[in-house]
Design an enzyme around this catalytic site. Sequence first.
Site, PDB file in Angstrom:
ATOM      1  N   ILE A  11       0.828  -1.212   0.000  1.00  0.00           N
ATOM      2  CA  ILE A  11       0.000   0.000   0.000  1.00  0.00           C
ATOM      3  C   ILE A  11       0.863   1.264   0.000  1.00  0.00           C
ATOM      4  CG2 ILE A  11      -0.401   0.317   2.504  1.00  0.00           C
ATOM      5  CD1 ILE A  11      -3.219   0.372  -0.035  1.00  0.00           C
ATOM      6  N   LYS A  74       3.339  -2.924   8.430  1.00  0.00           N
ATOM      7  CA  LYS A  74       2.314  -3.670   9.160  1.00  0.00           C
ATOM      8  C   LYS A  74       2.285  -3.121  10.589  1.00  0.00           C
ATOM      9  CE  LYS A  74       1.116  -7.066   6.225  1.00  0.00           C
ATOM     10  NZ  LYS A  74      -0.264  -7.399   5.847  1.00  0.00           N
ATOM     11  N   LYS A 179     -13.253   0.546  11.488  1.00  0.00           N
ATOM     12  CA  LYS A 179     -12.609  -0.386  10.555  1.00  0.00           C
ATOM     13  C   LYS A 179     -12.041  -1.584  11.318  1.00  0.00           C
ATOM     14  CE  LYS A 179      -9.830  -0.963   6.482  1.00  0.00           C
ATOM     15  NZ  LYS A 179      -8.559  -0.780   5.821  1.00  0.00           N
ATOM     16  N   ASN A 187     -12.036 -10.627   9.162  1.00  0.00           N
ATOM     17  CA  ASN A 187     -10.703 -11.221   8.971  1.00  0.00           C
ATOM     18  C   ASN A 187     -10.505 -12.475   9.812  1.00  0.00           C
ATOM     19  OD1 ASN A 187     -10.649  -8.660   7.810  1.00  0.00           O
ATOM     20  ND2 ASN A 187      -8.458  -8.458   8.060  1.00  0.00           N
ATOM     21  N   ASN A 197     -14.758 -13.457   1.816  1.00  0.00           N
ATOM     22  CA  ASN A 197     -15.568 -12.592   2.687  1.00  0.00           C
ATOM     23  C   ASN A 197     -17.069 -12.790   2.477  1.00  0.00           C
ATOM     24  OD1 ASN A 197     -13.100 -11.598   3.392  1.00  0.00           O
ATOM     25  ND2 ASN A 197     -13.332  -9.617   2.392  1.00  0.00           N
TER      26      ASN A 197
END
Length: 305
Positions: A11, A74, A179, A187, A197
């Site tokens: 990302i 992370k 979130k 998850n 999902n």
Amino acid sequence: MKVYILGAGAIGSLFGGLLAKAGVDVLLIGRDPHVKSIGERGLVIKGIINEEIRVNATTSIPKEKPDLIILSTKAYSTEDALNSAKDIVRETWVLSIQNGIGNEDKILRVGGKAIGGITTNGAILKEPGIVEWKGKGITIIGLYPQGHNEFVEEVAELFNKAGLETHTSDNIIGWIWAKAIVNSAINTIGSILEIKNGLIKDNQYLLSAAMEVIKEGCRIALQNGIEFEVPPMELFFQTLEQTKDNYNSMLQDLWRGKRTEIDYISGKIVEYGKYVNLEAPMNSLLWALVKAKEELRNNVWRKGK
Ligand SMILES: NC(=O)C1=CN([C@@H]2O[C@H](COP(=O)(O)OP(=O)(O)OC[C@H]3O[C@@H](n4cnc5c(N)ncnc54)[C@H](OP(=O)(O)O)[C@@H]3O)[C@@H](O)[C@H]2O)C=CC1
Ligand SMILES: CC(C)(CO)C(=O)C(=O)O
């Protein structure tokens, strides 16, 4: 504006690459062989766009301070990354676009000026130097824990110019928690059962279990004084619909034999429950099952595959 990306993986490289393409002075700080490949051939972004972008990249922390550091390691690497860069983080704006709870508090602890963020863009590192932009999402940023200022607006404007749809919020802590609560249901359940999902929505047992996990997270957040812009339950259903064909990122980490961010998602919800004397049996159980799966990945679980 001079921008450093601290933790240029999937990302971070996407954000850094798009900003560089828009003419921003960007430096990606990451690891070899990704950094080496960017130095030799540029950064390739595939998927939503197909571009080769010239952008500076390094494996070491420069001495000169930028205007903005985008933190994109992370969550389990946040502390180390910030400590290794503490000379440039101190009194500098640092925007976290990571998942999980607690990243921004760590920025504040090392003396940075924290901007919180969440993003629903999806990216994977295909191979060194090549990032695939898999899903075009939105990014929400805001002064952490709450409030707004001109710099945050300036950053949002820059992101929008770079093709990253971005909105600002005066209540970013509410978005970060919402979130994390959604991730604490999707998850974990998706990882334990190794399913896409969408199946969580289509299976009555999984759906009711997941909804109880969301409710537990909401109770703990509310007792800790968190207010939501959008109720996590609504975000949960939206996310399931929008990502029904995805395997979640935690499951992908497990499949790759990598550590997961479970401690910063379910683990944090359990921890915050303790602060307000609320038990979190569902989050505790899901946390333990994912931890077990992480531990087993190198022996029983992988050998059995
Ligand atoms: N990928 C996505 O689509 C999305 C990701 N996110 C969140 O963004 C965060 C990053 O995710 P993602 O990009 O997928 O993760 P990646 O593992 O692809 O990227 C993180 C990169 O940071 C590197 N890194 C860690 N510590 C340092 C350091 N001290 N100096 C330099 N580089 C460092 C890592 O190297 P190493 O592995 O060697 O430690 C890795 O290359 C996570 O919190 C994730 O949940 C949020 C939304 C979408
Ligand atoms: C939105 C969702 C659940 C998409 O899979 C995600 O954030 C993740 O996988 O980490």
